[in-house]
Design a protein around this motif. Structure first.
Motif, PDB file in Angstrom:
ATOM      1  N   UNK A   5      73.870  56.233  43.514  1.00  0.00           N
ATOM      2  CA  UNK A   5      73.870  56.595  44.805  1.00  0.00           C
ATOM      3  C   UNK A   5      72.403  57.238  44.951  1.00  0.00           C
ATOM      4  N   UNK A   6      71.631  56.676  45.965  1.00  0.00           N
ATOM      5  CA  UNK A   6      70.535  57.288  46.500  1.00  0.00           C
ATOM      6  C   UNK A   6      70.684  57.897  47.691  1.00  0.00           C
ATOM      7  N   UNK A   7      70.390  59.311  47.667  1.00  0.00           N
ATOM      8  CA  UNK A   7      70.502  60.175  48.971  1.00  0.00           C
ATOM      9  C   UNK A   7      69.205  60.641  49.565  1.00  0.00           C
ATOM     10  N   UNK A   8      69.029  60.180  50.716  1.00  0.00           N
ATOM     11  CA  UNK A   8      67.413  60.732  51.357  1.00  0.00           C
ATOM     12  C   UNK A   8      67.816  62.050  51.981  1.00  0.00           C
ATOM     13  N   UNK A  28      65.972  61.531  47.095  1.00  0.00           N
ATOM     14  CA  UNK A  28      64.942  60.892  47.505  1.00  0.00           C
ATOM     15  C   UNK A  28      64.328  61.953  48.846  1.00  0.00           C
ATOM     16  N   UNK A  29      63.239  62.543  48.339  1.00  0.00           N
ATOM     17  CA  UNK A  29      62.400  63.374  49.350  1.00  0.00           C
ATOM     18  C   UNK A  29      61.444  62.913  50.044  1.00  0.00           C
ATOM     19  N   UNK A  30      61.125  63.101  51.099  1.00  0.00           N
ATOM     20  CA  UNK A  30      59.897  62.485  51.760  1.00  0.00           C
ATOM     21  C   UNK A  30      58.707  62.537  51.114  1.00  0.00           C
ATOM     22  N   UNK A  41      78.132  62.835  55.166  1.00  0.00           N
ATOM     23  CA  UNK A  41      77.106  63.719  54.653  1.00  0.00           C
ATOM     24  C   UNK A  41      75.712  63.783  55.238  1.00  0.00           C
ATOM     25  N   UNK A  42      75.531  62.943  56.107  1.00  0.00           N
ATOM     26  CA  UNK A  42      74.247  62.947  56.974  1.00  0.00           C
ATOM     27  C   UNK A  42      74.384  64.429  57.678  1.00  0.00           C
ATOM     28  N   UNK A  43      73.135  65.119  57.620  1.00  0.00           N
ATOM     29  CA  UNK A  43      73.079  66.521  58.155  1.00  0.00           C
ATOM     30  C   UNK A  43      73.487  67.755  57.338  1.00  0.00           C
ATOM     31  N   UNK A  44      74.145  67.418  56.196  1.00  0.00           N
ATOM     32  CA  UNK A  44      74.447  68.524  55.178  1.00  0.00           C
ATOM     33  C   UNK A  44      73.299  69.044  54.399  1.00  0.00           C
ATOM     34  N   UNK A  45      73.445  70.254  53.870  1.00  0.00           N
ATOM     35  CA  UNK A  45      72.324  70.654  53.069  1.00  0.00           C
ATOM     36  C   UNK A  45      72.555  70.180  51.525  1.00  0.00           C
ATOM     37  N   UNK A  46      71.458  69.748  51.232  1.00  0.00           N
ATOM     38  CA  UNK A  46      71.460  69.461  49.857  1.00  0.00           C
ATOM     39  C   UNK A  46      71.870  70.506  48.799  1.00  0.00           C
ATOM     40  N   UNK A 102      62.385  67.086  54.721  1.00  0.00           N
ATOM     41  CA  UNK A 102      61.639  68.327  54.041  1.00  0.00           C
ATOM     42  C   UNK A 102      62.392  69.603  53.901  1.00  0.00           C
ATOM     43  N   UNK A 103      63.517  69.855  54.594  1.00  0.00           N
ATOM     44  CA  UNK A 103      64.331  71.025  54.485  1.00  0.00           C
ATOM     45  C   UNK A 103      65.405  70.780  53.700  1.00  0.00           C
ATOM     46  N   UNK A 104      65.668  69.600  53.189  1.00  0.00           N
ATOM     47  CA  UNK A 104      66.717  69.533  51.942  1.00  0.00           C
ATOM     48  C   UNK A 104      68.015  69.169  52.875  1.00  0.00           C
ATOM     49  N   UNK A 105      68.030  68.729  54.147  1.00  0.00           N
ATOM     50  CA  UNK A 105      69.271  67.814  54.810  1.00  0.00           C
ATOM     51  C   UNK A 105      69.313  66.585  54.568  1.00  0.00           C
ATOM     52  N   UNK A 106      70.466  66.091  54.325  1.00  0.00           N
ATOM     53  CA  UNK A 106      70.596  64.679  54.174  1.00  0.00           C
ATOM     54  C   UNK A 106      70.388  63.909  55.280  1.00  0.00           C
ATOM     55  N   UNK A 107      69.473  62.849  55.214  1.00  0.00           N
ATOM     56  CA  UNK A 107      69.227  61.807  56.367  1.00  0.00           C
ATOM     57  C   UNK A 107      70.090  60.481  56.406  1.00  0.00           C
TER      58      UNK A 107
END
Length: 95
Positions: free
Chosen positions: A79-82, A64-66, A39-44, A85-90
């Motif tokens: 599940x915690x998803x970081x 979890x946003x910056x 999921x890393x790199x995908x849009x929220x 600021x553009x909503x992309x999963x890190x």
């Protein structure tokens, strides 16, 4: 006596859901972080959230946003998803 009761009530309500019930994980439900790297790199979004929940087996998701403030409680079913600021999963982790 009353002045001590109000802070105690506020503390007790801190771990409750919006309807007043304690927020407790479902028995036996645990999040598994294996496979979440896809999921890393995908849009929220709601579809990504639904798929991530299904892959991890989590009952709830916390985005979890910056700079966001979060509680430090551990929940085996969450599940915690970081996201950046553009909503992309890190990144993603359980807890």
């Amino acid at each position: 006596m009353i002045r001590f009761a109000i802070p105690l009530i506020a503390l007790a309500a801190g771990g409750c859901t919006h309807d007043g019930r304690p927020e407790m994980p479902a028995p036996g439900v645990q999040c598994d972080a294996n496979g979440l790297g896809r999921f890393v790199g995908q849009q929220r979004g709601p579809r990504v959230e639904m798929r991530a929940k299904r892959v991890s087996g989590a009952r709830t998701v916390r985005w979890l946003e910056p700079g966001s403030v979060m509680t430090m409680d551990f929940r085996a079913d969450r599940l915690n998803i970081n996201v950046d600021k553009r909503g992309r999963i890190t990144g993603a982790r359980c807890g």
